[in-house]
Write a protein that holds these residues in place. Structure first.
Motif, PDB file in Angstrom:
ATOM      1  N   LEU A  60       0.887  -1.085  -0.052  1.00 32.14           N
ATOM      2  CA  LEU A  60      -0.013   0.096  -0.066  1.00 32.14           C
ATOM      3  C   LEU A  60       0.900   1.133  -0.132  1.00 32.14           C
ATOM      4  CD1 LEU A  60      -2.689  -1.244   2.554  1.00 32.14           C
ATOM      5  CD2 LEU A  60      -2.537  -1.480   0.344  1.00 32.14           C
ATOM      6  N   PRO A  61       0.857   1.988  -1.154  1.00 31.45           N
ATOM      7  CA  PRO A  61       1.811   3.274  -1.010  1.00 31.45           C
ATOM      8  C   PRO A  61       1.125   4.373  -0.552  1.00 31.45           C
ATOM      9  CG  PRO A  61       0.961   2.564  -3.355  1.00 31.45           C
ATOM     10  CD  PRO A  61       0.714   1.491  -2.608  1.00 31.45           C
ATOM     11  N   ALA A  62       1.819   4.970   0.296  1.00 33.10           N
ATOM     12  CA  ALA A  62       1.286   6.239   0.713  1.00 33.10           C
ATOM     13  C   ALA A  62       2.294   7.551   0.055  1.00 33.10           C
ATOM     14  CB  ALA A  62       1.756   6.393   2.192  1.00 33.10           C
ATOM     15  N   TYR A  63       1.297   8.517  -0.185  1.00 29.03           N
ATOM     16  CA  TYR A  63       1.686   9.594  -0.963  1.00 29.03           C
ATOM     17  C   TYR A  63       1.807  10.672  -0.233  1.00 29.03           C
ATOM     18  CZ  TYR A  63       1.175   6.724  -5.169  1.00 29.03           C
ATOM     19  OH  TYR A  63       1.145   5.539  -5.873  1.00 29.03           O
ATOM     20  N   GLY A  64       2.769  11.848  -0.371  1.00 29.48           N
ATOM     21  CA  GLY A  64       2.856  13.244   0.166  1.00 29.48           C
ATOM     22  C   GLY A  64       2.011  14.011  -0.395  1.00 29.48           C
ATOM     23  N   ASP A  65       2.296  15.314  -0.365  1.00 30.16           N
ATOM     24  CA  ASP A  65       1.537  16.267  -0.866  1.00 30.16           C
ATOM     25  C   ASP A  65       1.404  16.362  -2.285  1.00 30.16           C
ATOM     26  OD1 ASP A  65       1.073  17.142   1.811  1.00 30.16           O
ATOM     27  OD2 ASP A  65       2.648  18.687   1.562  1.00 30.16           O
ATOM     28  N   THR A  66       2.330  15.982  -3.044  1.00 29.74           N
ATOM     29  CA  THR A  66       2.375  15.999  -4.484  1.00 29.74           C
ATOM     30  C   THR A  66       1.814  14.883  -5.277  1.00 29.74           C
ATOM     31  OG1 THR A  66       4.791  15.019  -4.873  1.00 29.74           O
ATOM     32  CG2 THR A  66       4.558  17.511  -4.315  1.00 29.74           C
ATOM     33  N   PHE A  67       1.630  13.675  -4.759  1.00 30.31           N
ATOM     34  CA  PHE A  67       1.040  12.636  -5.268  1.00 30.31           C
ATOM     35  C   PHE A  67       1.881  12.261  -6.575  1.00 30.31           C
ATOM     36  CE2 PHE A  67      -2.647  14.186  -2.941  1.00 30.31           C
ATOM     37  CZ  PHE A  67      -2.891  13.199  -2.283  1.00 30.31           C
ATOM     38  N   ALA A  68       3.006  12.641  -6.579  1.00 30.06           N
ATOM     39  CA  ALA A  68       3.943  12.273  -7.829  1.00 30.06           C
ATOM     40  C   ALA A  68       4.550  11.094  -7.558  1.00 30.06           C
ATOM     41  CB  ALA A  68       4.771  13.599  -7.977  1.00 30.06           C
ATOM     42  N   PHE A  69       5.050  10.645  -6.489  1.00 34.07           N
ATOM     43  CA  PHE A  69       5.916   9.601  -6.121  1.00 34.07           C
ATOM     44  C   PHE A  69       5.760   9.077  -4.542  1.00 34.07           C
ATOM     45  CE2 PHE A  69       9.535   6.865  -5.286  1.00 34.07           C
ATOM     46  CZ  PHE A  69       9.801   6.393  -6.414  1.00 34.07           C
ATOM     47  N   PRO A  70       5.279   7.817  -4.363  1.00 36.05           N
ATOM     48  CA  PRO A  70       5.048   7.353  -3.000  1.00 36.05           C
ATOM     49  C   PRO A  70       6.200   7.860  -2.180  1.00 36.05           C
ATOM     50  CG  PRO A  70       4.857   5.617  -4.596  1.00 36.05           C
ATOM     51  CD  PRO A  70       5.460   6.609  -5.371  1.00 36.05           C
ATOM     52  N   THR A  71       5.832   8.138  -1.007  1.00 37.30           N
ATOM     53  CA  THR A  71       6.470   8.512   0.188  1.00 37.30           C
ATOM     54  C   THR A  71       6.856   7.371   1.015  1.00 37.30           C
ATOM     55  OG1 THR A  71       4.767   9.571   1.388  1.00 37.30           O
ATOM     56  CG2 THR A  71       6.043  11.019  -0.152  1.00 37.30           C
ATOM     57  N   GLU A  72       5.951   6.474   1.329  1.00 43.13           N
ATOM     58  CA  GLU A  72       6.069   5.059   2.109  1.00 43.13           C
ATOM     59  C   GLU A  72       5.345   3.859   1.149  1.00 43.13           C
ATOM     60  OE1 GLU A  72       3.876   6.301   5.640  1.00 43.13           O
ATOM     61  OE2 GLU A  72       5.100   7.765   6.208  1.00 43.13           O
ATOM     62  N   LEU A  73       5.982   2.857   1.764  1.00 36.42           N
ATOM     63  CA  LEU A  73       5.350   1.444   1.393  1.00 36.42           C
ATOM     64  C   LEU A  73       4.829   0.795   2.653  1.00 36.42           C
ATOM     65  CD1 LEU A  73       7.545   0.419  -1.341  1.00 36.42           C
ATOM     66  CD2 LEU A  73       5.294   1.118  -1.952  1.00 36.42           C
TER      67      LEU A  73
END
Length: 179
Positions: free
Chosen positions: A78-91
């Motif tokens: 389950l990828p989690a995204y930061g503010d930009t939603f461009a690249f996952p910040t967590e898996l």
């Protein structure tokens, strides 16, 4: 079984993972000549892979999803995204038994439902779930692990061991029911 799965998942987690960029040259290459590639040493994907989330090291993350893959033939990230939603910040790994597929008549798969620890049902889109799986000949949405194919034999072994244990605990006396 535990020893086998543990060894496989530890080996996967202990591998030296690297990221490479292949040449963008589109000219014909021959099978005996590998495409030139260059190792990438700094990239957001490497940072994410080496520290998937604040609570897990790469080792623990890889072992967790490798165990799921070996035991039931599927693993979920389950990828989690930061503010930009461009690249996952967590898996985050998700237990396969907590994931329920939502089939679609037109899209094949509409999404997933994650069943939380308190029984809550969290809908997830296909963009919010990364599924790794071994093919399952009876269900195109789910995976099948090697354990499932030998489950009857594993159960028989366990039941035999339990019966033998109980036989000796009972002083080797045959049991009888009185009606």
């Amino acid at each position: 079984l535990f020893a086998i799965v543990s060894r496989i998942s530890q080996a996967a987690a202990g591998a030296e993972w690297r990221l490479y960029r292949t040449s963008t040259d589109s000219r014909r290459t021959y099978a005996t000549t590998p495409r030139p590639r260059q190792e990438v040493t700094r990239h957001p994907a490497l940072e994410l892979w080496n520290r998937p989330n604040p609570f897990m090291s790469r080792q623990l993350f890889v072992e967790a999803f490798s165990q799921h893959l070996e035991l039931v033939g599927e693993a979920y990230w389950l990828p989690a995204y930061g503010d930009t939603f461009a690249f996952p910040t967590e898996l985050w790994p998700a237990r396969p038994d907590k994931m329920v597929e939502v089939p679609s008549a037109t899209e094949f798969l509409a999404g997933w439902i994650y069943r939380g620890p308190e029984g809550e049902r969290i809908p997830l889109s296909t963009d919010e779930v990364i599924q790794l799986k071994s093919p399952n000949p009876t269900n195109p949405y789910r995976g099948m692990g090697a354990v499932q194919s030998i489950l009857t034999d594993l159960d028989s072994t366990r039941y035999s061991a339990e019966w033998n244990r109980n036989f000796f605990i009972n002083g080797a006396q045959p049991g009888a029911r009185s009606w």
